[in-house]
Design a protein around this motif. Structure first.
Motif, PDB file in Angstrom:
ATOM      1  N   THR A  72       0.845  -1.187   0.000  1.00  0.00           N
ATOM      2  CA  THR A  72       0.000   0.000   0.000  1.00  0.00           C
ATOM      3  C   THR A  72       0.885   1.243   0.000  1.00  0.00           C
ATOM      4  OG1 THR A  72      -1.707  -1.189   1.222  1.00  0.00           O
ATOM      5  CG2 THR A  72      -1.842   1.221   1.216  1.00  0.00           C
ATOM      6  N   LEU A  73       0.605   2.143  -0.928  1.00  0.00           N
ATOM      7  CA  LEU A  73       1.348   3.390  -1.031  1.00  0.00           C
ATOM      8  C   LEU A  73       0.561   4.498  -0.341  1.00  0.00           C
ATOM      9  CD1 LEU A  73       2.192   1.463  -3.396  1.00  0.00           C
ATOM     10  CD2 LEU A  73       2.824   3.488  -4.638  1.00  0.00           C
ATOM     11  N   ASP A  74       1.195   5.617  -0.114  1.00  0.00           N
ATOM     12  CA  ASP A  74       0.497   6.793   0.399  1.00  0.00           C
ATOM     13  C   ASP A  74       0.976   8.024  -0.356  1.00  0.00           C
ATOM     14  OD1 ASP A  74       2.905   7.642   1.580  1.00  0.00           O
ATOM     15  OD2 ASP A  74       2.383   6.826   3.535  1.00  0.00           O
ATOM     16  N   SER A  75       0.472   9.167   0.024  1.00  0.00           N
ATOM     17  CA  SER A  75       0.794  10.392  -0.713  1.00  0.00           C
ATOM     18  C   SER A  75       2.275  10.767  -0.637  1.00  0.00           C
ATOM     19  CB  SER A  75      -0.058  11.557  -0.209  1.00  0.00           C
ATOM     20  OG  SER A  75       0.188  11.776   1.167  1.00  0.00           O
ATOM     21  N   ALA A  76       3.002  10.224   0.349  1.00  0.00           N
ATOM     22  CA  ALA A  76       4.423  10.534   0.487  1.00  0.00           C
ATOM     23  C   ALA A  76       5.318   9.596  -0.337  1.00  0.00           C
ATOM     24  CB  ALA A  76       4.836  10.471   1.960  1.00  0.00           C
ATOM     25  N   THR A  77       4.746   8.528  -0.889  1.00  0.00           N
ATOM     26  CA  THR A  77       5.537   7.571  -1.666  1.00  0.00           C
ATOM     27  C   THR A  77       6.028   8.224  -2.959  1.00  0.00           C
ATOM     28  OG1 THR A  77       4.193   5.744  -0.820  1.00  0.00           O
ATOM     29  CG2 THR A  77       5.546   5.299  -2.763  1.00  0.00           C
ATOM     30  N   LYS A  78       7.329   8.151  -3.192  1.00  0.00           N
ATOM     31  CA  LYS A  78       7.928   8.701  -4.416  1.00  0.00           C
ATOM     32  C   LYS A  78       7.907   7.622  -5.493  1.00  0.00           C
ATOM     33  CE  LYS A  78       9.183  12.472  -2.302  1.00  0.00           C
ATOM     34  NZ  LYS A  78       8.306  13.600  -2.377  1.00  0.00           N
ATOM     35  N   ILE A  79       7.376   7.962  -6.670  1.00  0.00           N
ATOM     36  CA  ILE A  79       7.326   7.030  -7.795  1.00  0.00           C
ATOM     37  C   ILE A  79       8.135   7.641  -8.927  1.00  0.00           C
ATOM     38  CG2 ILE A  79       5.838   5.820  -9.439  1.00  0.00           C
ATOM     39  CD1 ILE A  79       3.581   6.052  -7.337  1.00  0.00           C
ATOM     40  N   LYS A  80       9.044   6.840  -9.499  1.00  0.00           N
ATOM     41  CA  LYS A  80       9.911   7.313 -10.592  1.00  0.00           C
ATOM     42  C   LYS A  80       9.802   6.368 -11.783  1.00  0.00           C
ATOM     43  CE  LYS A  80      12.361  10.627  -8.444  1.00  0.00           C
ATOM     44  NZ  LYS A  80      12.522  11.979  -8.909  1.00  0.00           N
ATOM     45  N   ARG A  81       9.746   6.961 -12.965  1.00  0.00           N
ATOM     46  CA  ARG A  81       9.814   6.208 -14.225  1.00  0.00           C
ATOM     47  C   ARG A  81      10.778   6.967 -15.125  1.00  0.00           C
ATOM     48  NH1 ARG A  81       7.311   2.748 -17.611  1.00  0.00           N
ATOM     49  NH2 ARG A  81       5.394   2.329 -16.517  1.00  0.00           N
ATOM     50  N   ASP A  82      11.794   6.278 -15.610  1.00  0.00           N
ATOM     51  CA  ASP A  82      12.820   6.911 -16.449  1.00  0.00           C
ATOM     52  C   ASP A  82      13.457   8.101 -15.749  1.00  0.00           C
ATOM     53  OD1 ASP A  82      12.290   5.095 -18.532  1.00  0.00           O
ATOM     54  OD2 ASP A  82      10.644   6.357 -19.255  1.00  0.00           O
ATOM     55  N   GLY A  83      13.616   7.999 -14.407  1.00  0.00           N
ATOM     56  CA  GLY A  83      14.256   9.049 -13.636  1.00  0.00           C
ATOM     57  C   GLY A  83      13.384  10.264 -13.372  1.00  0.00           C
ATOM     58  N   LYS A  84      12.127  10.226 -13.829  1.00  0.00           N
ATOM     59  CA  LYS A  84      11.222  11.361 -13.647  1.00  0.00           C
ATOM     60  C   LYS A  84      10.096  10.979 -12.702  1.00  0.00           C
ATOM     61  CE  LYS A  84      12.177  12.975 -18.297  1.00  0.00           C
ATOM     62  NZ  LYS A  84      11.664  13.150 -19.641  1.00  0.00           N
ATOM     63  N   ASP A  85       9.547  11.991 -12.022  1.00  0.00           N
ATOM     64  CA  ASP A  85       8.410  11.745 -11.148  1.00  0.00           C
ATOM     65  C   ASP A  85       7.255  11.152 -11.939  1.00  0.00           C
ATOM     66  OD1 ASP A  85       9.812  12.743  -8.994  1.00  0.00           O
ATOM     67  OD2 ASP A  85       8.869  14.727  -9.067  1.00  0.00           O
ATOM     68  N   ALA A  86       6.571  10.214 -11.323  1.00  0.00           N
ATOM     69  CA  ALA A  86       5.431   9.565 -11.971  1.00  0.00           C
ATOM     70  C   ALA A  86       4.331   9.365 -10.931  1.00  0.00           C
ATOM     71  CB  ALA A  86       5.861   8.230 -12.576  1.00  0.00           C
ATOM     72  N   LYS A  87       3.199   8.869 -11.410  1.00  0.00           N
ATOM     73  CA  LYS A  87       2.061   8.576 -10.541  1.00  0.00           C
ATOM     74  C   LYS A  87       1.812   7.080 -10.569  1.00  0.00           C
ATOM     75  CE  LYS A  87      -0.064  12.949 -11.750  1.00  0.00           C
ATOM     76  NZ  LYS A  87      -0.873  13.540 -12.780  1.00  0.00           N
ATOM     77  N   LEU A  88       1.077   6.614  -9.576  1.00  0.00           N
ATOM     78  CA  LEU A  88       0.757   5.186  -9.517  1.00  0.00           C
ATOM     79  C   LEU A  88       0.063   4.741 -10.800  1.00  0.00           C
ATOM     80  CD1 LEU A  88       0.738   2.542  -7.952  1.00  0.00           C
ATOM     81  CD2 LEU A  88      -1.357   3.303  -6.808  1.00  0.00           C
ATOM     82  N   GLY A  89      -0.819   5.580 -11.326  1.00  0.00           N
ATOM     83  CA  GLY A  89      -1.533   5.241 -12.557  1.00  0.00           C
ATOM     84  C   GLY A  89      -0.631   5.108 -13.773  1.00  0.00           C
ATOM     85  N   ASP A  90       0.602   5.632 -13.689  1.00  0.00           N
ATOM     86  CA  ASP A  90       1.554   5.516 -14.796  1.00  0.00           C
ATOM     87  C   ASP A  90       2.189   4.127 -14.865  1.00  0.00           C
ATOM     88  OD1 ASP A  90       1.112   8.197 -15.446  1.00  0.00           O
ATOM     89  OD2 ASP A  90       2.776   8.890 -14.181  1.00  0.00           O
ATOM     90  N   LEU A  91       2.073   3.355 -13.786  1.00  0.00           N
ATOM     91  CA  LEU A  91       2.645   2.011 -13.770  1.00  0.00           C
ATOM     92  C   LEU A  91       1.725   1.061 -14.522  1.00  0.00           C
ATOM     93  CD1 LEU A  91       3.859   1.799 -10.069  1.00  0.00           C
ATOM     94  CD2 LEU A  91       5.113   2.592 -12.069  1.00  0.00           C
ATOM     95  N   LYS A  92       2.329   0.134 -15.256  1.00  0.00           N
ATOM     96  CA  LYS A  92       1.569  -0.812 -16.079  1.00  0.00           C
ATOM     97  C   LYS A  92       1.960  -2.247 -15.734  1.00  0.00           C
ATOM     98  CE  LYS A  92      -0.022   2.667 -18.435  1.00  0.00           C
ATOM     99  NZ  LYS A  92      -1.033   3.366 -17.692  1.00  0.00           N
ATOM    100  N   GLU A  93       1.016  -3.154 -15.944  1.00  0.00           N
ATOM    101  CA  GLU A  93       1.329  -4.568 -15.739  1.00  0.00           C
ATOM    102  C   GLU A  93       2.535  -4.939 -16.592  1.00  0.00           C
ATOM    103  OE1 GLU A  93      -1.790  -7.481 -16.091  1.00  0.00           O
ATOM    104  OE2 GLU A  93      -3.219  -6.161 -15.075  1.00  0.00           O
ATOM    105  N   GLY A  94       3.457  -5.683 -15.991  1.00  0.00           N
ATOM    106  CA  GLY A  94       4.655  -6.106 -16.701  1.00  0.00           C
ATOM    107  C   GLY A  94       5.856  -5.200 -16.485  1.00  0.00           C
TER     108      GLY A  94
END
Length: 116
Positions: A72-94
């Motif tokens: 479970t994530l919360d609002s303080a969880t940092k998400i990165k994709r390609d070194g850039k900030d991302a959102k949980l919705g940006d993550l994809k299966e696989g």
């Protein structure tokens, strides 16, 4: 013999109780300290995204043994994709991800490059 032991205990119940209390406190503090230490260590979970629940703020990751774990994530969880900030919705299966936890709290999720 048993009568002597019972008699001794009956006569010294107060002293025995006074000795037992500090011992119980020491054991309780030691147990809480061990649990706190276990909850504050940094751990990582590496695998592929099996499911994304943006509304529930949950991410299910499948490790190399095909074992799934939902975090479970919360609002303080940092998400990165390609070194850039991302959102949980940006993550994809696989997607390959590394989840970092401080104790039981997810501090970061990083999408890692797929290996060929």
């Amino acid at each position: 013999m048993l009568n002597k032991v019972v008699g001794y205990i009956a006569q010294h119940t107060r002293e025995i109780s006074l000795l037992a209390l500090p011992l119980a406190v020491v054991l309780a503090v030691a147990t809480v300290s061990q649990e706190a230490a276990a909850q504050t260590g940094t751990t990582t979970l590496t695998g592929t995204v099996a499911k994304v629940d943006s509304i529930g703020m949950k991410l299910t990751v499948k490790d190399s043994a095909n074992k799934e774990e939902t975090v479970t994530l919360d609002s303080a969880t940092k998400i990165k994709r390609d070194g850039k900030d991302a959102k949980l919705g940006d993550l994809k299966e696989g997607d390959n991800v590394t989840v970092t936890r401080q104790g039981t709290k997810v501090s970061s999720v990083e999408v890692t490059p797929k290996t060929s």
